[in-house]
Write a protein that holds these residues in place. Structure first.
Motif, PDB file in Angstrom:
ATOM      1  N   GLU A 270      64.403  36.765 -18.261  1.00  0.00           N
ATOM      2  CA  GLU A 270      65.693  37.433 -18.021  1.00  0.00           C
ATOM      3  C   GLU A 270      66.441  36.683 -16.925  1.00  0.00           C
ATOM      4  OE1 GLU A 270      64.602  41.359 -16.882  1.00  0.00           O
ATOM      5  OE2 GLU A 270      63.693  41.751 -18.846  1.00  0.00           O
TER       6      GLU A 270
ATOM      7  N   SER B 109      60.628  40.330 -22.471  1.00  0.00           N
ATOM      8  CA  SER B 109      60.926  39.168 -21.649  1.00  0.00           C
ATOM      9  C   SER B 109      60.494  39.391 -20.194  1.00  0.00           C
ATOM     10  CB  SER B 109      62.404  38.836 -21.720  1.00  0.00           C
ATOM     11  OG  SER B 109      63.142  39.987 -21.465  1.00  0.00           O
TER      12      SER B 109
ATOM     13  N   ASP C 167      74.398  38.405 -17.987  1.00  0.00           N
ATOM     14  CA  ASP C 167      72.935  38.426 -18.086  1.00  0.00           C
ATOM     15  C   ASP C 167      72.522  37.797 -19.411  1.00  0.00           C
ATOM     16  OD1 ASP C 167      73.090  39.864 -15.791  1.00  0.00           O
ATOM     17  OD2 ASP C 167      72.424  41.775 -16.658  1.00  0.00           O
TER      18      ASP C 167
ATOM     19  N   VAL D 232      68.848  36.005 -21.761  1.00  0.00           N
ATOM     20  CA  VAL D 232      67.408  35.757 -21.812  1.00  0.00           C
ATOM     21  C   VAL D 232      67.227  34.317 -22.277  1.00  0.00           C
ATOM     22  CG1 VAL D 232      65.205  36.382 -22.873  1.00  0.00           C
ATOM     23  CG2 VAL D 232      66.864  38.168 -22.322  1.00  0.00           C
TER      24      VAL D 232
ATOM     25  N   ALA E 101      63.214  39.577 -26.796  1.00  0.00           N
ATOM     26  CA  ALA E 101      63.944  39.989 -25.588  1.00  0.00           C
ATOM     27  C   ALA E 101      63.337  41.241 -24.959  1.00  0.00           C
ATOM     28  CB  ALA E 101      65.407  40.214 -25.910  1.00  0.00           C
TER      29      ALA E 101
END
Ligand code: HEM
Length: 465
Positions: free
Chosen positions: A359, A11, A352, A354, A8
């Protein structure tokens, strides 16, 4: 082929995902409005597993890779809701039933309905399923008799399949005979599904309460379906009988806290949902199965050989025959690969996230398409070629979401086992006696609404085997 593991912290931002060219302001909306499935397919071919679309004021992300589908449908499924424009339109037109509802309300309704779909319960429906198909076979026999030695009769495939599957849902889940309503349910539901699709694709539409000629037509179609549903519910309310079926479960369910039952409106929405989800989809699957068989005589011959072997002396198929009706299962699965009854689905990201290293901001509109992933060249050799052999080994080495006509995860189709058993029994019952040959000079064209039907219907020449 899996994607590299996601870190992440490294990302990529959402805007780095490729986006097909669109027009000023409306972005990719006009292309979606013209033909959404073709627009997605073209974008997938050009850009691959993730494609970004600009739909007026909203950003959409199309996902084709099974790993990403796993993320949305299982791994982080709570983050992907049905609060989308499409489901809102469906809610307005068809009600807030199991398919369209969300959150704790959906969970409660799903728990109420679940026991009606337990394997044991479904197994008990096998006889009814085969009998309904057999009744239709008698009708086809009559058509053949009436045609004598003249030209073979032509049947409209989808209408025939819809009649059978509607009756099966009626007898098994609602203990009601529905074939007398078949034409009415079919026509009005088809019209509403078309309208749902139209409304999803235009930037805005007037609420149904505004009496425009178009809205009046929609309201009339809804009223006609409502009348059928109300008849079913009111007959049950006034009947001394209390069959152990889905309708009884829905009517007797009580809220754990308040002890209250479902309102009439909720009951109506759930029964309407069973109409929507329970017969049109299976009818579509059977329609494409027969159509593809008619284009591939060697597959049809293999089916006939299997039926002759398993159903000795031409008897009707039973529950016990299902494991041996292997080719029968394979031709259905291959038909649903090429023509998944639900070709596209949508979700909204609540927060939000990933996904596969990208993202994805909250409120992104997520688009999934079994139609496209079922043709993903990384998972399917010669994806456009009809080849039921792909499904011989049910444990074939494929990622979970390379094939997902019934979705997966908590919102997986509740009727999956019901539908597979029904399709196998109906196909076996009819194909053991009849041969269907495509009777049009041009190939069937897709009609993409919520489901993946054929434009018009598919005429089939009916002959005895
Ligand atoms: C070949 C036949 C079928 C196919 C391909 C199919 C496919 C699907 C798919 C893709 C979904 C997910 C929809 C979404 O997320 O919006 C779904 C949901 C559902 N299906 Fe099916 N379906 C079939 C047959 C049936 C049958 C026979 C029934 C009932 C008798 C049924 C009842 C439902 C219900 C109630 C849901 C909503 C489940 C939930 O969200 O809890 N389906 N189906």
């Amino acid at each position: 082929m899996t994607q590299p593991p996601v870190d992440a912290s490294s990302s990529a931002p959402f805007v780095s995902v490729p986006q097909p060219a669109g027009v000023p302001i409306l972005g990719n909306l006009p292309a979606f409005k013209r033909d959404m499935l073709s627009a997605l397919m073209a974008a997938f071919r050009e850009h691959g597993d993730k494609v970004r679309f600009n739909l007026l004021s909203r950003q959409a992300l199309f996902l084709a890779h099974p790993d990403d589908l796993n993320h949305v449908l299982i791994r982080n499924n709570r983050n992907f809701t049905k609060y989308t424009r499409g489901y809102r339109v469906m809610r307005q037109l068809l009600g807030n039933g199991l398919v369209t509802s969300e959150g704790s309300f959906w969970l409660r309704q799903r728990r109420i309905a679940q026991p009606s779909f337990h394997q044991k319960r479904i197994n008990a429906f096998a006889e009814t399923m085969a009998r309904v198909a057999e009744d239709r076979a008698h009708n086809w026999e009559q058509l053949l008799k009436n045609s004598g030695d003249g030209a073979p009769p032509v049947i409209q495939l989808n209408a025939e399949m819809a009649r059978i599957t509607l009756d099966i849902v009626g007898f098994t889940l609602l203990s009601t005979e529905l074939s007398s309503h078949s034409a009415r349910v079919n026509t009005n539901l088809a019209f509403i599904l078309k309208e749902v699709t139209r409304r999803i694709r235009v930037p805005w539409s007037l609420p149904l309460s505004v009496p425009t000629p178009g809205n009046n037509r929609v309201n009339r179609a809804i009223a006609r379906l409502d009348a059928v549903v109300e008849t079913i519910i009111s007959r049950r309310r006034h009947s001394a009988e209390n069959p152990e079926d889905l309708l009884t479960m829905l009517m007797e369910a009580r809220d754990e806290d308040s002890g209250e039952g479902m309102t009439d409106a909720q009951l109506r929405d759930e029964v309407m949902t069973i109409f929507l989800a329970g017969f049109e989809t299976t009818a579509t699957a059977l329609t494409w199965t027969f159509y593809l068989l008619s284009l591939h005589p060697e597959a049809m011959a293999a089916l006939h050989a299997e039926l002759d072997q398993v159903l000795e002396d031409g008897r009707m198929p039973t529950l016990q025959d299902l494991p041996r009706l292997e080719w029968t299962r394979m031709v259905i699965e291959e038909a649903m690969r090429l023509y998944p009854p639900v070709p596209m689905l949508a979700r909204t990201a609540a927060e939000d996230d990933v996904i596969g290293g990208v993202e994805v901001p909250a409120k992104t509109f997520i688009i999934l398409s079994p139609y496209i992933t079922h043709r993903h060249p990384a998972f399917w050799d010669e994806p456009e070629v009809y080849n039921p052999e792909r499904f011989r080994d049910p444990k074939a080495d494929r990622p979970r979401f390379a094939y997902y006509p019934f979705l997966g995860g908590p919102r997986q189709c509740i009727g999956k086992s019901f539908a597979m058993m029904e399709a196998q029994l109906v196909l076996a019952t009819l194909a053991r006696r009849f041969k269907l040959e495509h009777a049009a000079s041009t190939p069937a064209q897709l009609n993409v609404t919520v489901t993946l039907g054929a434009q018009g219907d598919i005429p089939m020449k009916l002959t005895r085997r």
